[in-house]
Design a protein around this motif. Structure first.
Motif, mmCIF file in Angstrom:
data_model
loop_
_atom_site.group_PDB
_atom_site.id
_atom_site.type_symbol
_atom_site.label_atom_id
_atom_site.label_comp_id
_atom_site.label_asym_id
_atom_site.label_seq_id
_atom_site.Cartn_x
_atom_site.Cartn_y
_atom_site.Cartn_z
ATOM 1 N N ARG A 4 -22.337 -101.050 -89.992
ATOM 2 C CA ARG A 4 -21.790 -99.846 -89.813
ATOM 3 C C ARG A 4 -22.146 -99.226 -88.363
ATOM 4 O O ARG A 4 -21.625 -98.196 -87.763
ATOM 5 C CB ARG A 4 -22.136 -98.915 -90.715
ATOM 6 C CG ARG A 4 -23.468 -98.206 -90.671
ATOM 7 C CD ARG A 4 -23.775 -97.120 -91.820
ATOM 8 N NE ARG A 4 -24.968 -96.230 -91.527
ATOM 9 C CZ ARG A 4 -25.402 -95.641 -92.390
ATOM 10 N NH1 ARG A 4 -24.879 -95.095 -93.405
ATOM 11 N NH2 ARG A 4 -26.740 -94.766 -91.945
ATOM 12 N N HIS A 5 -23.366 -99.772 -87.596
ATOM 13 C CA HIS A 5 -23.622 -99.338 -86.448
ATOM 14 C C HIS A 5 -24.599 -100.379 -85.474
ATOM 15 O O HIS A 5 -25.207 -101.303 -86.171
ATOM 16 C CB HIS A 5 -24.563 -98.029 -86.903
ATOM 17 C CG HIS A 5 -24.933 -97.037 -85.654
ATOM 18 N ND1 HIS A 5 -24.775 -95.705 -85.643
ATOM 19 C CD2 HIS A 5 -25.771 -97.119 -84.345
ATOM 20 C CE1 HIS A 5 -25.143 -94.902 -84.436
ATOM 21 N NE2 HIS A 5 -25.451 -96.115 -83.735
ATOM 22 N N VAL A 6 -24.322 -100.201 -84.082
ATOM 23 C CA VAL A 6 -25.362 -100.991 -83.421
ATOM 24 C C VAL A 6 -25.702 -100.390 -82.212
ATOM 25 O O VAL A 6 -24.958 -99.536 -81.727
ATOM 26 C CB VAL A 6 -24.263 -102.430 -82.962
ATOM 27 C CG1 VAL A 6 -25.054 -103.128 -81.984
ATOM 28 C CG2 VAL A 6 -23.604 -103.078 -83.894
ATOM 29 N N ASN A 7 -27.043 -100.523 -82.070
ATOM 30 C CA ASN A 7 -27.657 -99.796 -80.748
ATOM 31 C C ASN A 7 -28.136 -100.842 -80.082
ATOM 32 O O ASN A 7 -28.749 -102.045 -80.425
ATOM 33 C CB ASN A 7 -28.915 -98.873 -81.238
ATOM 34 C CG ASN A 7 -28.462 -97.689 -81.883
ATOM 35 O OD1 ASN A 7 -27.503 -97.003 -81.585
ATOM 36 N ND2 ASN A 7 -29.142 -97.464 -82.902
ATOM 37 N N VAL A 8 -27.595 -100.700 -78.643
ATOM 38 C CA VAL A 8 -28.405 -101.545 -77.690
ATOM 39 C C VAL A 8 -29.280 -100.647 -76.616
ATOM 40 O O VAL A 8 -28.793 -99.822 -76.326
ATOM 41 C CB VAL A 8 -27.255 -102.504 -76.697
ATOM 42 C CG1 VAL A 8 -28.089 -103.337 -75.637
ATOM 43 C CG2 VAL A 8 -26.306 -102.807 -77.617
ATOM 44 N N VAL A 9 -30.414 -101.165 -76.490
ATOM 45 C CA VAL A 9 -31.296 -100.032 -75.868
ATOM 46 C C VAL A 9 -32.322 -101.116 -74.906
ATOM 47 O O VAL A 9 -32.797 -102.079 -75.320
ATOM 48 C CB VAL A 9 -32.518 -99.631 -76.872
ATOM 49 C CG1 VAL A 9 -33.413 -98.788 -76.030
ATOM 50 C CG2 VAL A 9 -31.787 -98.763 -77.954
ATOM 51 N N TRP A 10 -32.140 -100.464 -73.476
ATOM 52 C CA TRP A 10 -33.111 -101.263 -72.488
ATOM 53 C C TRP A 10 -34.291 -100.131 -72.170
ATOM 54 O O TRP A 10 -33.936 -98.811 -72.238
ATOM 55 C CB TRP A 10 -32.257 -101.521 -71.252
ATOM 56 C CG TRP A 10 -31.100 -102.373 -71.166
ATOM 57 C CD1 TRP A 10 -31.475 -103.924 -70.871
ATOM 58 C CD2 TRP A 10 -30.006 -102.254 -71.581
ATOM 59 N NE1 TRP A 10 -30.194 -104.368 -71.136
ATOM 60 C CE2 TRP A 10 -29.198 -103.321 -71.562
ATOM 61 C CE3 TRP A 10 -29.054 -101.189 -72.117
ATOM 62 C CZ2 TRP A 10 -27.921 -103.689 -71.734
ATOM 63 C CZ3 TRP A 10 -27.813 -101.277 -72.406
ATOM 64 C CH2 TRP A 10 -27.149 -102.482 -72.208
ATOM 65 N N GLN A 11 -35.708 -100.495 -72.005
ATOM 66 C CA GLN A 11 -36.564 -99.254 -71.815
ATOM 67 C C GLN A 11 -37.614 -100.048 -70.893
ATOM 68 O O GLN A 11 -38.021 -101.089 -71.084
ATOM 69 C CB GLN A 11 -36.892 -98.811 -73.337
ATOM 70 C CG GLN A 11 -38.264 -97.814 -73.011
ATOM 71 C CD GLN A 11 -38.413 -97.108 -74.185
ATOM 72 O OE1 GLN A 11 -37.833 -96.625 -74.918
ATOM 73 N NE2 GLN A 11 -39.971 -97.112 -74.492
ATOM 74 N N SER A 12 -37.896 -99.247 -70.102
ATOM 75 C CA SER A 12 -38.880 -99.520 -69.032
ATOM 76 C C SER A 12 -40.364 -99.591 -69.755
ATOM 77 O O SER A 12 -40.637 -99.010 -70.775
ATOM 78 C CB SER A 12 -38.900 -98.727 -67.756
ATOM 79 O OG SER A 12 -39.368 -97.509 -68.211
ATOM 80 N N GLY A 13 -41.604 -99.651 -68.804
ATOM 81 C CA GLY A 13 -42.762 -99.313 -69.317
ATOM 82 C C GLY A 13 -43.132 -98.002 -69.190
ATOM 83 O O GLY A 13 -42.080 -97.131 -68.871
ATOM 84 N N PRO A 14 -44.164 -97.505 -69.642
ATOM 85 C CA PRO A 14 -44.344 -96.131 -69.548
ATOM 86 C C PRO A 14 -44.509 -95.294 -68.092
ATOM 87 O O PRO A 14 -44.142 -94.271 -68.378
ATOM 88 C CB PRO A 14 -45.898 -96.046 -70.270
ATOM 89 C CG PRO A 14 -46.532 -97.323 -70.072
ATOM 90 C CD PRO A 14 -45.264 -98.272 -69.864
ATOM 91 N N ALA A 15 -44.565 -96.234 -67.079
ATOM 92 C CA ALA A 15 -44.597 -95.355 -65.888
ATOM 93 C C ALA A 15 -43.773 -96.138 -64.823
ATOM 94 O O ALA A 15 -44.585 -96.688 -63.927
ATOM 95 C CB ALA A 15 -45.923 -95.058 -65.367
ATOM 96 N N PRO A 16 -42.618 -96.078 -64.999
ATOM 97 C CA PRO A 16 -41.735 -96.915 -63.900
ATOM 98 C C PRO A 16 -41.651 -96.352 -62.488
ATOM 99 O O PRO A 16 -41.883 -95.167 -62.513
ATOM 100 C CB PRO A 16 -40.311 -96.775 -64.559
ATOM 101 C CG PRO A 16 -40.191 -95.506 -65.505
ATOM 102 C CD PRO A 16 -41.670 -95.364 -65.960
ATOM 103 N N SER A 17 -41.456 -97.044 -61.688
ATOM 104 C CA SER A 17 -41.350 -96.657 -60.388
ATOM 105 C C SER A 17 -40.075 -95.858 -59.936
ATOM 106 O O SER A 17 -39.117 -95.969 -60.931
ATOM 107 C CB SER A 17 -41.745 -97.692 -59.159
ATOM 108 O OG SER A 17 -40.435 -98.574 -59.270
ATOM 109 N N GLU A 18 -40.000 -95.238 -59.008
ATOM 110 C CA GLU A 18 -38.446 -94.452 -58.664
ATOM 111 C C GLU A 18 -37.369 -95.530 -58.547
ATOM 112 O O GLU A 18 -36.326 -95.323 -59.179
ATOM 113 C CB GLU A 18 -38.588 -93.807 -57.614
ATOM 114 C CG GLU A 18 -37.412 -93.168 -57.232
ATOM 115 C CD GLU A 18 -37.362 -92.512 -55.745
ATOM 116 O OE1 GLU A 18 -36.518 -91.927 -55.267
ATOM 117 O OE2 GLU A 18 -38.626 -92.120 -55.116
ATOM 118 N N ALA A 19 -37.884 -96.477 -58.000
ATOM 119 C CA ALA A 19 -36.957 -97.961 -57.748
ATOM 120 C C ALA A 19 -36.295 -98.279 -59.258
ATOM 121 O O ALA A 19 -35.246 -98.601 -59.409
ATOM 122 C CB ALA A 19 -37.477 -98.881 -57.039
#
Length: 208
Positions: free
Chosen positions: A93-108
């Motif tokens: 019934r539902h699909v989530n696609v998640v991209w997540q960085s580390g805890p302290a990513p750079s501005e770039a």
């Protein structure tokens, strides 16, 4: 790069037959069984057996199949795809696609998530949605923005949400610098959730 919250997207005149249909994610379709979805996952991704797992969400009354991917365009870096099944029907019934960085990513790195969010927003905006059935760039709480949400004629829904990315504040001034991880999420739902930012039948027209 900073994204500025604006308002609802302009509605596109379209017949029901020509409107985009939110049927699922890639080969996985709403209403499929867990076994069918596992076959769709094998077809869609070159993921080893150790990349696929299952869990129960007792609070939500759902079964979840998780797929961990080293990369998935257009997002930067690893992604997790969650296929959610209702316990009552045992159907997707539902699909989530998640991209997540580390805890302290750079501005770039934060900008990479913002760019990917803009790419997804442009893609979905070019599709035909039900009249007054889409919004773009709506503030979604501290440090979070609903980049796009669209509802199809059957009231199935897709939404793109980003957090931890550069945003513009009031009057175009920079908002507070983002903290914590950067995240980009695309959700596909067979029905519009009660907490959705847009209602199935009433979204005032506007422009991005």
């Amino acid at each position: 790069m900073a994204i500025t919250p604006t308002g609802p997207a302009a509605a596109q005149a379209a017949t029901a037959a020509s409107m985009h249909q939110v049927d699922g994610f890639r080969s996985a379709r709403f209403g499929m069984s867990l076994q069918q979805v596992r076959k769709a996952i094998a077809q869609d991704f070159n993921a080893g057996a150790d990349a696929v797992s299952e869990m129960d969400n007792a609070a939500e009354g759902t079964r979840v199949v998780l797929v961990k991917l080293n990369a998935l365009e257009p997002g930067p870096g690893p992604a997790v795809v969650s296929y959610i099944f209702a316990n009552a029907t045992q159907q997707l019934r539902h699909v989530n696609v998640v991209w997540q960085s580390g805890p302290a990513p750079s501005e770039a790195q934060r900008n990479q998530y913002a760019v990917a969010g803009i790419q997804l927003t442009r893609y979905f905006r070019e599709l035909n949605w039900k009249p007054e059935g889409s919004v773009v760039a709506v503030a979604n709480g501290p440090g979070s923005i609903l980049l796009f949400a669209g509802i199809d004629p059957k009231n199935a829904m897709v939404e793109v949400v980003a957090s931890g990315i550069p945003l513009s504040g009031a009057n175009g001034q920079p908002a507070a610098a983002p903290t914590g991880p950067a995240q980009l999420r695309v959700s596909y739902a067979s029905t519009v959730p009660a907490q959705a930012a847009i209602a199935p039948n009433a979204v005032p027209p506007g422009a991005f």
